[in-house]
Design a protein around this motif. Structure first.
Motif, PDB file in Angstrom:
ATOM      1  N   THR A  40     -16.707  -5.398   9.570  1.00 15.38           N
ATOM      2  CA  THR A  40     -16.229  -5.041   8.234  1.00 15.38           C
ATOM      3  C   THR A  40     -17.355  -4.872   7.219  1.00 15.38           C
ATOM      4  OG1 THR A  40     -15.901  -7.378   7.690  1.00 15.38           O
ATOM      5  CG2 THR A  40     -13.990  -6.161   8.520  1.00 15.38           C
ATOM      6  N   LYS A  48      -2.669  -3.285   6.729  1.00 18.65           N
ATOM      7  CA  LYS A  48      -3.773  -3.039   5.790  1.00 18.65           C
ATOM      8  C   LYS A  48      -3.651  -3.921   4.557  1.00 18.65           C
ATOM      9  CE  LYS A  48      -4.408   1.826   6.977  1.00 18.65           C
ATOM     10  NZ  LYS A  48      -4.122   3.189   6.520  1.00 18.65           N
ATOM     11  N   ALA A  49      -2.437  -4.064   4.032  1.00 19.83           N
ATOM     12  CA  ALA A  49      -2.216  -4.884   2.831  1.00 19.83           C
ATOM     13  C   ALA A  49      -2.611  -6.334   3.084  1.00 19.83           C
ATOM     14  CB  ALA A  49      -0.752  -4.789   2.397  1.00 19.83           C
ATOM     15  N   ILE A  63       0.864  -1.179   0.000  1.00 24.95           N
ATOM     16  CA  ILE A  63       0.000   0.000   0.000  1.00 24.95           C
ATOM     17  C   ILE A  63       0.901   1.229   0.000  1.00 24.95           C
ATOM     18  CG2 ILE A  63      -1.677   1.320   1.342  1.00 24.95           C
ATOM     19  CD1 ILE A  63      -2.903  -1.306   2.211  1.00 24.95           C
ATOM     20  N   ASN A  83       0.567   0.198   7.206  1.00 30.51           N
ATOM     21  CA  ASN A  83       0.299  -0.086   5.794  1.00 30.51           C
ATOM     22  C   ASN A  83       0.455  -1.570   5.483  1.00 30.51           C
ATOM     23  OD1 ASN A  83      -0.423   2.505   5.083  1.00 30.51           O
ATOM     24  ND2 ASN A  83       1.635   3.075   4.423  1.00 30.51           N
ATOM     25  N   THR A  88      -4.644  -7.420   5.549  1.00 32.37           N
ATOM     26  CA  THR A  88      -6.071  -7.459   5.871  1.00 32.37           C
ATOM     27  C   THR A  88      -6.931  -7.455   4.606  1.00 32.37           C
ATOM     28  OG1 THR A  88      -5.630  -6.345   7.961  1.00 32.37           O
ATOM     29  CG2 THR A  88      -7.896  -6.295   7.183  1.00 32.37           C
ATOM     30  N   ASN A  89      -6.483  -6.734   3.592  1.00 31.44           N
ATOM     31  CA  ASN A  89      -7.229  -6.675   2.329  1.00 31.44           C
ATOM     32  C   ASN A  89      -7.370  -8.046   1.669  1.00 31.44           C
ATOM     33  OD1 ASN A  89      -7.613  -3.922   2.555  1.00 31.44           O
ATOM     34  ND2 ASN A  89      -5.897  -3.393   1.232  1.00 31.44           N
ATOM     35  N   VAL A  90      -6.505  -8.985   1.976  1.00 29.82           N
ATOM     36  CA  VAL A  90      -6.514 -10.305   1.340  1.00 29.82           C
ATOM     37  C   VAL A  90      -7.280 -11.343   2.154  1.00 29.82           C
ATOM     38  CG1 VAL A  90      -4.987 -12.166   0.569  1.00 29.82           C
ATOM     39  CG2 VAL A  90      -4.307  -9.820   0.226  1.00 29.82           C
ATOM     40  N   HIS A 141     -10.873 -12.598   1.059  1.00 29.21           N
ATOM     41  CA  HIS A 141     -10.913 -13.445  -0.136  1.00 29.21           C
ATOM     42  C   HIS A 141     -10.356 -14.835   0.156  1.00 29.21           C
ATOM     43  CE1 HIS A 141     -11.375 -14.140  -4.428  1.00 29.21           C
ATOM     44  NE2 HIS A 141     -10.232 -14.816  -4.346  1.00 29.21           N
TER      45      HIS A 141
END
Length: 193
Positions: A137, A81-82, A47, A78, A84-86, A89
């Motif tokens: 979320t 966050k990177a 990120i 950051n 957590t974004n995965v 999925h």
């Protein structure tokens, strides 16, 4: 995941959508797009957002930190966050692997509105499930879509208690094979392949 299995699931999703037209997405996905959504390899992306100078000022003054410590904290934030974004999925991917034997079909790629999994019951009715990594979320538009529907919701992690919710998974047979330990092993093997 075999080609035949993906095509079978795609056909089942189209059958479901023909009976539940309000859950059709605005754009119809093709078998190719569905296959890509099911088989894409997840990557943790860096990120590179700009840091708010006011956040730096507050961190330095409130917590009496030096500039190097603040920069390190922001870089670490950051990275979190990177990752957590995965997680959401990969959670869906894990569930698709474990739940397929119980008749659950992964609605990857937003092929069905606000529904991550479907399952056809013995009586011909459908179960719909929305999966979240954490209870906090979900945005308001996502929860509003479930209002007045039979879409069930399940989340993995309670942000207030730190407990996982595998024992609350809404399928009594399937929940016996799901666990945090198994999920962690799955994540470990997925990113080491």
């Amino acid at each position: 995941m075999s080609k035949d299995m993906i095509e079978h699931d795609f056909d089942s999703i189209n059958e479901f959508l023909s009976e539940n037209s309000t859950l059709k997405p605005t754009m119809t996905l093709t078998i190719k797009e569905y296959r890509e959504a099911r088989t894409k390899k997840l990557k943790i992306k860096d990120i590179h957002t700009k840091t708010d100078n006011v956040a730096v000022l507050l961190l330095k003054n409130k917590f009496r930190l030096n500039c190097n410590k603040v920069k390190s904290m922001i870089e670490d934030s950051n990275r979190v966050k990177a990752v957590t974004n995965v997680i959401g999925h990969i959670l869906e991917y894990y569930l698709s692997v474990r739940l397929s034997q119980y008749g659950w079909i992964w609605c990857a790629g937003k092929i069905v509105k606000s529904t991550d999994f479907i399952k056809k019951n013995n009586d011909g009715t459908w179960r719909m499930l929305q999966v979240k990594n954490r209870e906090n979320t979900e945005n308001s538009s996502s929860s509003k879509v479930r209002e007045g529907t039979l879409i069930e919701k399940w989340y993995r992690f309670n942000s207030k208690t730190g407990k996982t919710m595998w024992d609350k998974f809404p399928d009594d047979a399937a929940k016996n094979i799901l666990s945090e330990n198994d999920f962690e092993k799955f994540v470990h093997s997925y990113f080491l392949k």
